[in-house]
Design a protein around this motif. Structure first.
Motif: not given
Ligand SMILES: Cc1ncc(COP(=O)(O)O)c(C=O)c1O
Length: 395
Positions: A209-233
């Motif tokens: 939830i935290y990682q998606y909230a970070r992305m949704f705060r910034s236009h849904g931008m995946v680079r805002e995700c700090t979890n390597e696995e979610i971002r990498g996928d």
């Protein structure tokens, strides 16, 4: 003592952001090397301190409580899929808007008068296999959590979401509201317990939830995700896209700035102390109101009110007019309907969808017609509170 023009009693004292808070902003801006002003280190610092204060793992600082509502429902839609969401008719417009805009079905349940929050008996009548979540609003500083609600959510595997935008520091069994649900939302709008001018937070113990909230705060931008696995996928799956510009959802920019975070950090230091004064003020207010004329049985266990809740004992429209006339005469600001102006189902945006459904919520309608809130802030003099009770009791 009459509260004259000079002794005006607004909903919120303009001293809620004080000189020392402003000085923090000035000193932040006066650094030799101009600091980054967009979302950066101070936002992160605030998020860490807020998580610690609340007792959760993760916080995402955003530009309003409404944005926190919106991001919460976006995250639910993305990670849990569609369904029904139980909501109270007495809440803020953005709670319902976020539910509707993310294609969930809002299912309304009446409130109980003691906590002003969702009534467990009503919830039980409305839950079914499609119920995805209960979106509870803690109203005007009263705790809305009960053990029965927590047990029900656990047993039926229903997600609990808490809107604590009006109740910073309220507790249930000594634990802060906002630390029970899968996600919780707070607002730091000027009139609340603490202010970053505008602002809000999404809080959770859930990494995803935290990682998606970070992305949704910034236009849904995946680079805002700090979890390597979610971002990498995402990067692997969408390998024809520049990794700097992958948008995981049709989202918006809901970031706040470093200046809001500096204010938030300064205000957070005073929150517990101010909440205590507010709690004491409410006790004086409710204790001195005439119980024959006003409803005073609000459950004050673990409360943290930034407003006084005033509710007529009887459904008496003439008395309602007298109260409003007197408050206006005395220069005391008030809002009828309490949170969000009362029963949301009576508002144009919901009447279009639900027609006369609003008639089925007697407690919400009662508060809508016969309830008000009045400002309660730390620098409010005690004699003013007593005077308010005196004039109300004289009606
Ligand atoms: C219960 C509740 N939820 C959400 C909000 C929205 O917060 P904001 O005004 O920061 O958008 C409010 C606003 O006061 C509120 O009272």
């Amino acid at each position: 003592m009459k509260i004259t023009e000079k002794r005006k009693w607004p909903l919120m004292s303009n001293d809620s952001i004080a000189r020392d808070d402003i000085n923090e902003v000035v000193s932040f801006l006066s650094q030799e090397k101009i600091p980054i002003l967009t979302n950066s280190k101070k936002v992160k610092e605030f998020e860490e301190k807020w998580s610690k204060w609340l007792g959760v793992k993760y916080t995402v600082f955003v530009n309003s409580g409404s944005s926190a509502n919106q991001i919460t429902m976006l995250a639910l839609k993305e990670l849990y899929g569609p369904g029904e969401i139980i909501v109270p008719p007495l809440t803020w417009v953005s709670d319902i808007a976020a539910v509707l805009q993310n294609e969930f079905t809002p299912v309304f349940c009446d409130i109980n008068l003691n906590s002003l929050a969702l009534d467990i008996k009503e919830i039980k009548k409305k839950i079914n296999k499609k119920t995805r979540a209960i979106f509870l609003t803690h109203i005007l500083g009263y705790n809305g959590i009960t053990q029965e609600l927590l047990d029900l959510c656990k047993k039926k595997k229903i997600l609990l979401i808490e809107d604590v935008c009006e109740s910073h520091g309220a507790t249930f069994k000594g634990k802060k509201c906002g630390s029970f649900g899968l996600i919780s939302n707070f607002s730091f709008y000027y009139a609340h317990h603490m202010s970053s001018i505008e602002g809000g937070v999404v809080c959770t113990n859930d990494e995803k939830i935290y990682q998606y909230a970070r992305m949704f705060r910034s236009h849904g931008m995946v680079r805002e995700c700090t979890n390597e696995e979610i971002r990498g996928d995402y990067i692997k799956k969408y390998n024809d896209l520049n990794p700097d510009f992958i948008f995981c959802a049709p989202a918006h920019n809901m970031r706040s700035t470093e200046i809001n975070a500096v204010l938030g950090l300064s205000q957070l230091k005073k929150l517990n102390k101010n909440n205590k004064i507010r709690r004491d003020n409410l006790r004086i207010f409710l204790k001195n109101l005439n119980r024959k004329k006003y409803f005073t049985d609000f459950d004050q266990t673990g409360n943290s009110n930034y407003a006084f809740t005033l509710l007529l004992k009887n459904k008496d429209f003439e008395m309602r007019d007298r109260v409003e006339e007197k408050l206006r005469e005395e220069n005391i600001e008030f809002r009828r309907g309490m949170s969000g102006g009362g029963n949301q189902l009576m508002q144009p945006y919901l009447k279009k969808l639900f027609s006369n459904e609003y008639l089925n919520y007697p407690n919400a309608n009662y508060v809508h017609h016969f309830g008000w809130y009045i400002g309660n802030y730390p620098d409010l003099e005690k004699d003013k509170i007593l005077y308010l009770c005196k004039i109300l009791n004289s009606l």
